[in-house]
Design an enzyme around this catalytic site. Structure first.
Site, PDB file in Angstrom:
ATOM      1  N   PHE A  79      -1.859   6.677  -5.606  1.00 25.42           N
ATOM      2  CA  PHE A  79      -3.064   7.442  -5.307  1.00 25.42           C
ATOM      3  C   PHE A  79      -3.758   7.005  -4.028  1.00 25.42           C
ATOM      4  CE2 PHE A  79      -2.559   8.702  -9.737  1.00 25.42           C
ATOM      5  CZ  PHE A  79      -2.702  10.076  -9.596  1.00 25.42           C
ATOM      6  N   GLU A  80      -3.655   5.749  -3.657  1.00 29.45           N
ATOM      7  CA  GLU A  80      -4.270   5.297  -2.408  1.00 29.45           C
ATOM      8  C   GLU A  80      -3.445   5.723  -1.210  1.00 29.45           C
ATOM      9  OE1 GLU A  80      -7.201   4.006  -1.943  1.00 29.45           O
ATOM     10  OE2 GLU A  80      -7.694   3.582  -4.026  1.00 29.45           O
ATOM     11  N   GLY A  81      -2.127   5.735  -1.357  1.00 30.47           N
ATOM     12  CA  GLY A  81      -1.259   5.994  -0.221  1.00 30.47           C
ATOM     13  C   GLY A  81      -1.290   4.807   0.732  1.00 30.47           C
TER      14      GLY A  81
ATOM     15  N   ARG B  53      -6.137  11.463 -10.288  1.00 35.91           N
ATOM     16  CA  ARG B  53      -6.148  10.004 -10.483  1.00 35.91           C
ATOM     17  C   ARG B  53      -6.834   9.628 -11.794  1.00 35.91           C
ATOM     18  NH1 ARG B  53      -7.224   5.436  -6.002  1.00 35.91           N
ATOM     19  NH2 ARG B  53      -6.963   3.612  -7.350  1.00 35.91           N
TER      20      ARG B  53
END
Length: 144
Positions: A14-16, A132
């Protein structure tokens, strides 16, 4: 407790990974896997190795915070979900949340139901945050 590989993968998903500093959806300068600090400024570039190191450092802080705030017994999956939640929103958000209050009262289902409520940034519902929070809730509810 420490975040498991499942929890780390959720956070990374989700953060990448961005090796050049950028402003997130609310204007906070960010780099790597969602790392923020006063050192993150326009033009900053880091390596993959530095991104991993920053992630480990950040995780240690959030793991300690979750461990301090949560009084109820929790599974590895619940811990991982709470670390992901805190990593994204900050420990202050967890500390003041109904999610934490319900969890510490032993209401695990009620706590799980609070994850989707945290789907906004800058007052706007963001699809990425909705996804998320649902993934965190699902992990929280998954048997260890």
């Amino acid at each position: 407790m420490q975040t498991s590989a499942n929890g780390i993968n959720l956070i990374k998903q989700f953060e990448g990974l961005r090796l050049a500093a950028y402003q997130d959806s609310v204007g906070v300068w960010t780099v790597g896997y969602g790392h923020t600090s006063p050192d993150v400024k326009p033009g900053l570039r880091i390596s993959n190795e530095q991104a991993e190191q920053l992630l480990r450092q950040d995780l240690a802080r959030f793991e300690k915070g979750v461990g301090r705030l949560v009084k109820a017994p929790i599974s590895q999956n619940q811990f991982d979900a709470l670390v992901s939640f805190s990593y994204n929103l900050g420990l202050g958000s967890l500390q003041s949340s109904t999610l934490l209050r319900l969890l510490n009262q032993g209401d695990y289902q009620g706590a799980a139901g609070q994850f989707p409520r945290w789907d906004r940034a800058g007052g706007q519902v963001l699809a990425g945050l909705t996804h998320r929070r649902l993934a965190e809730r699902d992990l929280f509810l998954r048997a260890a």
